[in-house]
Design an enzyme around this catalytic site. Structure first.
Site, PDB file in Angstrom:
ATOM      1  N   ARG A 245       0.873  -1.184   0.000  1.00 18.00           N
ATOM      2  CA  ARG A 245       0.000   0.000   0.000  1.00 18.00           C
ATOM      3  C   ARG A 245       0.908   1.231   0.000  1.00 18.00           C
ATOM      4  O   ARG A 245       2.111   1.122   0.268  1.00 18.00           O
ATOM      5  CB  ARG A 245      -0.890  -0.026   1.239  1.00 18.00           C
ATOM      6  CG  ARG A 245      -0.033  -0.107   2.498  1.00 18.00           C
ATOM      7  CD  ARG A 245      -0.815  -0.210   3.766  1.00 18.00           C
ATOM      8  NE  ARG A 245       0.170  -0.306   4.866  1.00 18.00           N
ATOM      9  CZ  ARG A 245      -0.131  -0.552   6.112  1.00 18.00           C
ATOM     10  NH1 ARG A 245      -1.387  -0.765   6.450  1.00 18.00           N
ATOM     11  NH2 ARG A 245       0.792  -0.622   7.045  1.00 18.00           N
TER      12      ARG A 245
ATOM     13  N   ASP B 252       2.496 -10.719  10.677  1.00 24.12           N
ATOM     14  CA  ASP B 252       1.640 -11.911  10.734  1.00 24.12           C
ATOM     15  C   ASP B 252       0.180 -11.546  10.957  1.00 24.12           C
ATOM     16  O   ASP B 252      -0.720 -12.157  10.382  1.00 24.12           O
ATOM     17  CB  ASP B 252       2.130 -12.837  11.860  1.00 24.12           C
ATOM     18  CG  ASP B 252       3.500 -13.409  11.529  1.00 24.12           C
ATOM     19  OD1 ASP B 252       3.657 -13.987  10.439  1.00 24.12           O
ATOM     20  OD2 ASP B 252       4.427 -13.245  12.352  1.00 24.12           O
TER      21      ASP B 252
ATOM     22  N   HIS C 183       7.113 -17.477   7.844  1.00 25.76           N
ATOM     23  CA  HIS C 183       6.728 -18.018   9.154  1.00 25.76           C
ATOM     24  C   HIS C 183       5.404 -18.739   8.941  1.00 25.76           C
ATOM     25  O   HIS C 183       4.542 -18.248   8.207  1.00 25.76           O
ATOM     26  CB  HIS C 183       6.603 -16.866  10.151  1.00 25.76           C
ATOM     27  CG  HIS C 183       6.202 -17.265  11.549  1.00 25.76           C
ATOM     28  ND1 HIS C 183       6.646 -18.435  12.160  1.00 25.76           N
ATOM     29  CD2 HIS C 183       5.407 -16.644  12.459  1.00 25.76           C
ATOM     30  CE1 HIS C 183       6.135 -18.498  13.385  1.00 25.76           C
ATOM     31  NE2 HIS C 183       5.385 -17.437  13.586  1.00 25.76           N
TER      32      HIS C 183
ATOM     33  N   GLU D  66      27.235  -4.544  32.416  1.00 27.80           N
ATOM     34  CA  GLU D  66      27.432  -5.922  32.853  1.00 27.80           C
ATOM     35  C   GLU D  66      26.345  -6.860  32.322  1.00 27.80           C
ATOM     36  O   GLU D  66      26.641  -7.972  31.890  1.00 27.80           O
ATOM     37  CB  GLU D  66      27.445  -5.956  34.393  1.00 27.80           C
ATOM     38  CG  GLU D  66      28.033  -7.208  34.978  1.00 27.80           C
ATOM     39  CD  GLU D  66      29.453  -7.479  34.518  1.00 27.80           C
ATOM     40  OE1 GLU D  66      30.303  -6.578  34.624  1.00 27.80           O
ATOM     41  OE2 GLU D  66      29.715  -8.594  34.032  1.00 27.80           O
TER      42      GLU D  66
ATOM     43  N   GLU E  91      27.479  -6.298  27.462  1.00 22.74           N
ATOM     44  CA  GLU E  91      28.467  -7.370  27.313  1.00 22.74           C
ATOM     45  C   GLU E  91      27.857  -8.657  26.760  1.00 22.74           C
ATOM     46  O   GLU E  91      28.566  -9.539  26.276  1.00 22.74           O
ATOM     47  CB  GLU E  91      29.130  -7.636  28.679  1.00 22.74           C
ATOM     48  CG  GLU E  91      30.455  -8.379  28.570  1.00 22.74           C
ATOM     49  CD  GLU E  91      31.181  -8.536  29.908  1.00 22.74           C
ATOM     50  OE1 GLU E  91      30.930  -7.747  30.842  1.00 22.74           O
ATOM     51  OE2 GLU E  91      31.996  -9.459  30.021  1.00 22.74           O
TER      52      GLU E  91
HETATM   53  P1  NAD Z   1       7.580  -5.818   9.332  1.00 24.86           P
HETATM   54  O1  NAD Z   1       6.598  -5.348  10.334  1.00 24.86           O
HETATM   55  O2  NAD Z   1       9.008  -5.451   9.513  1.00 24.86           O
HETATM   56  O3  NAD Z   1       7.150  -5.319   7.868  1.00 24.86           O
HETATM   57  C1  NAD Z   1       5.867  -5.482   7.344  1.00 24.86           C
HETATM   58  C2  NAD Z   1       5.690  -4.787   6.004  1.00 24.86           C
HETATM   59  O4  NAD Z   1       4.328  -4.927   5.579  1.00 24.86           O
HETATM   60  C3  NAD Z   1       5.972  -3.289   6.022  1.00 24.86           C
HETATM   61  O5  NAD Z   1       6.566  -2.953   4.798  1.00 24.86           O
HETATM   62  C4  NAD Z   1       4.570  -2.680   6.096  1.00 24.86           C
HETATM   63  O6  NAD Z   1       4.506  -1.386   5.531  1.00 24.86           O
HETATM   64  C5  NAD Z   1       3.794  -3.655   5.255  1.00 24.86           C
HETATM   65  N1  NAD Z   1       2.356  -3.690   5.564  1.00 24.86           N
HETATM   66  C6  NAD Z   1       1.758  -3.802   6.782  1.00 24.86           C
HETATM   67  N2  NAD Z   1       0.427  -3.866   6.652  1.00 24.86           N
HETATM   68  C7  NAD Z   1       0.160  -3.840   5.315  1.00 24.86           C
HETATM   69  C8  NAD Z   1      -1.031  -3.882   4.555  1.00 24.86           C
HETATM   70  N3  NAD Z   1      -2.231  -3.969   5.149  1.00 24.86           N
HETATM   71  N4  NAD Z   1      -0.932  -3.845   3.185  1.00 24.86           N
HETATM   72  C9  NAD Z   1       0.267  -3.742   2.592  1.00 24.86           C
HETATM   73  N5  NAD Z   1       1.455  -3.689   3.275  1.00 24.86           N
HETATM   74  C10 NAD Z   1       1.387  -3.730   4.607  1.00 24.86           C
HETATM   75  O7  NAD Z   1       7.405  -7.409   9.229  1.00 24.86           O
HETATM   76  P2  NAD Z   1       8.528  -8.520   9.434  1.00 24.86           P
HETATM   77  O8  NAD Z   1       9.020  -8.470  10.846  1.00 24.86           O
HETATM   78  O9  NAD Z   1       9.502  -8.442   8.311  1.00 24.86           O
HETATM   79  O10 NAD Z   1       7.670  -9.861   9.305  1.00 24.86           O
HETATM   80  C11 NAD Z   1       7.241 -10.362   8.054  1.00 24.86           C
HETATM   81  C12 NAD Z   1       7.111 -11.870   8.131  1.00 24.86           C
HETATM   82  O11 NAD Z   1       8.409 -12.444   8.314  1.00 24.86           O
HETATM   83  C13 NAD Z   1       6.266 -12.379   9.289  1.00 24.86           C
HETATM   84  O12 NAD Z   1       5.596 -13.540   8.851  1.00 24.86           O
HETATM   85  C14 NAD Z   1       7.303 -12.761  10.342  1.00 24.86           C
HETATM   86  O13 NAD Z   1       6.879 -13.757  11.253  1.00 24.86           O
HETATM   87  C15 NAD Z   1       8.395 -13.299   9.439  1.00 24.86           C
HETATM   88  N6  NAD Z   1       9.738 -13.298  10.024  1.00 24.86           N
HETATM   89  C16 NAD Z   1      10.242 -12.120  10.495  1.00 24.86           C
HETATM   90  C17 NAD Z   1      11.527 -12.086  10.990  1.00 24.86           C
HETATM   91  C18 NAD Z   1      12.156 -10.761  11.365  1.00 24.86           C
HETATM   92  O14 NAD Z   1      13.369 -10.683  11.344  1.00 24.86           O
HETATM   93  N7  NAD Z   1      11.425  -9.698  11.655  1.00 24.86           N
HETATM   94  C19 NAD Z   1      12.316 -13.275  11.061  1.00 24.86           C
HETATM   95  C20 NAD Z   1      11.773 -14.465  10.532  1.00 24.86           C
HETATM   96  C21 NAD Z   1      10.473 -14.453  10.018  1.00 24.86           C
HETATM   97 MG    MG Z   2       9.102 -15.401  14.843  1.00 24.33          MG
HETATM   98 MG    MG Z   3      32.957  -9.799  33.548  1.00 26.21          MG
END
Ligand code: NAD
Ligand code: MG
Ligand code: MG
Ligand code: MG
Ligand code: MG
Ligand code: MG
Length: 333
Positions: free
Chosen positions: A48, A82, A107, A226, A230
């Site tokens: 969006r 999610d 995920h 601490e 660290e």
């Molecule tokens: P995030 O919150 O960092 O980013 C979400 C993105 O979606 C943003 O660009 C936001 O603008 C967009 N967005 C949100 N609502 C929207 C909508 N209604 N329409 C269009 N765009 C929309 O998300 P994330 O942490 O990268 O997580 C994404 C997926 O990856 C999840 O399934 C999460 O479990 C998985 N995941 C995340 C990590 C992590 O490092 N954060 C690690 C492993 C897996």
């Molecule tokens: Mg997770």
């Molecule tokens: Mg020490």
């Protein structure tokens, strides 16, 4: 030992010349998009209007509305928060995907807990990097990678696992190792890891240590160094060579303290609590609470977040990090 796939084990031909749409451009989204592009794939971003869309454009990507972006995609990777995925799936993704294309996740939560019910004529797989998105990008640029799990939920083309592995290689994960899992295993272990150990366990441990020292009259700055600062240095040693490498590097005094005092702090009672946490994940209790919390506009999430922000460890940390410019905040870079 379980099969671990590396670049040389993966045939990326199934993904070559295919169109990949990344929905979302946040922590994972920007990393998948940039890494896949650098690996030679054609990537379009579905979003969006807003800040993320501006960033994606600045980074040179073609950005379309989600419904448009998924129309001619061969792989649609859903990297929205999610809690927003079910609504965006129903409104913009479901009816617009090509038959026999692939719906992908990082995920398994929404598929495993039935919040997204996928169409029957598409492949459904996950590629879940086992690390934060910013490291997925940073390690890729350093010619390294973050390991990932892949799993197949639905295979209509007969190629879902191959596409998933090629995708994992494209984001750089096969430099570090790619393992097969199921949506159930990925979802339950990921939630458990972040709740009991990586995020919840560590923040509670750090805060309790900080509070114990400051309540005993020690300087908060000393307690911060601490118990928090660290920690990275210790964890880096574990990352590089396991517990034994960390213990080799610390003094024998520290190692003896580790042996005799660690199990007094994290003990059988803690482990019993961990099992409760795991049970709540497995039987859907945690998922239900989080889904309802979002439907109620997050009253509890917001209240706890505000209280945590006021914790002395947050305030003293800000002041100390301002004096250590080299520490930086990688997520803002
Ligand atoms: P995030 O919150 O960092 O980013 C979400 C993105 O979606 C943003 O660009 C936001 O603008 C967009 N967005 C949100 N609502 C929207 C909508 N209604 N329409 C269009 N765009 C929309 O998300 P994330 O942490 O990268 O997580 C994404 C997926 O990856 C999840 O399934 C999460 O479990 C998985 N995941 C995340 C990590 C992590 O490092 N954060 C690690 C492993 C897996
Ligand atoms: Mg997770
Ligand atoms: Mg020490
Ligand atoms: Mg986030
Ligand atoms: Mg995780
Ligand atoms: Mg030693």
């Amino acid at each position: 030992m379980v099969k671990v796939y590396y670049d040389q084990d993966i045939n990326s031909e199934v993904l070559q010349g295919k169109k990949v749409t990344i929905v979302g451009y946040g922590s994972q989204g920007h990393a998948h998009a940039q890494n896949l592009r650098d690996s030679g794939y054609e990537v379009v971003i579905g979003l969006r209007e807003g800040k993320s869309a501006e960033r994606a454009k600045e980074d040179g990507f073609e950005v379309k509305a989600v419904a448009e972006a998924v129309k001619d995609a061969d792989v649609t990777m859903v990297l929205l928060p999610d809690e927003n995925q079910p609504q965006v799936y129903v409104e913009s993704i479901k009816e617009n995907m090509k038959p026999n294309s692939a719906l992908a996740f990082a995920h398994g939560f929404n598929i495993h807990f039935s919040q997204v019910v996928p169409r029957e004529d598409v492949d459904v797989f996950l590629v879940a990097p086992k690390g934060p998105g910013h490291l997925v990008r940073r390690t890729y640029e350093e010619e390294a990678g973050v390991p990932a799990l892949f799993g197949v939920y639905q295979d209509v083309t007969g190629k879902a696992a191959d596409i998933a592995k090629a995708y994992a290689a494209g984001v750089g994960a096969a430099r570090a190792g790619v393992l097969e899992t199921s949506f159930q295993e990925e979802t339950e272990t990921d939630l458990f890891g972040e709740q009991a150990v990586l995020c919840g366990g560590v923040t509670s441990l750090v805060k309790s240590g900080f509070e114990t020292l400051t309540e005993a009259g020690y300087q908060p700055e000393v307690a911060y160094f601490e118990c928090l600062h660290e920690l990275k240095l210790i964890v880096d040693l574990m990352y590089e060579g396991g517990l034994e490498n960390m213990r080799y590097s610390i003094s024998d005094t520290a190692q003896w303290g580790d042996f005799v005092s660690g199990p007094r702090v994290v003990n059988d009672e803690t482990k019993a609590r961990m099992k409760e946490v795991l049970t709540d994940i497995q039987d859907g209790t945690f998922a239900k609470g989080w889904i309802l919390e979002n439907q109620a506009n997050r009253p509890q999430f917001n209240a706890i977040n505000a209280a945590e922000y006021k914790h002395p460890i947050t305030q003293v940390g800000k002041d100390l990090r301002a004096l250590m410019p080299f520490v930086g905040e990688s997520v803002n870079k």
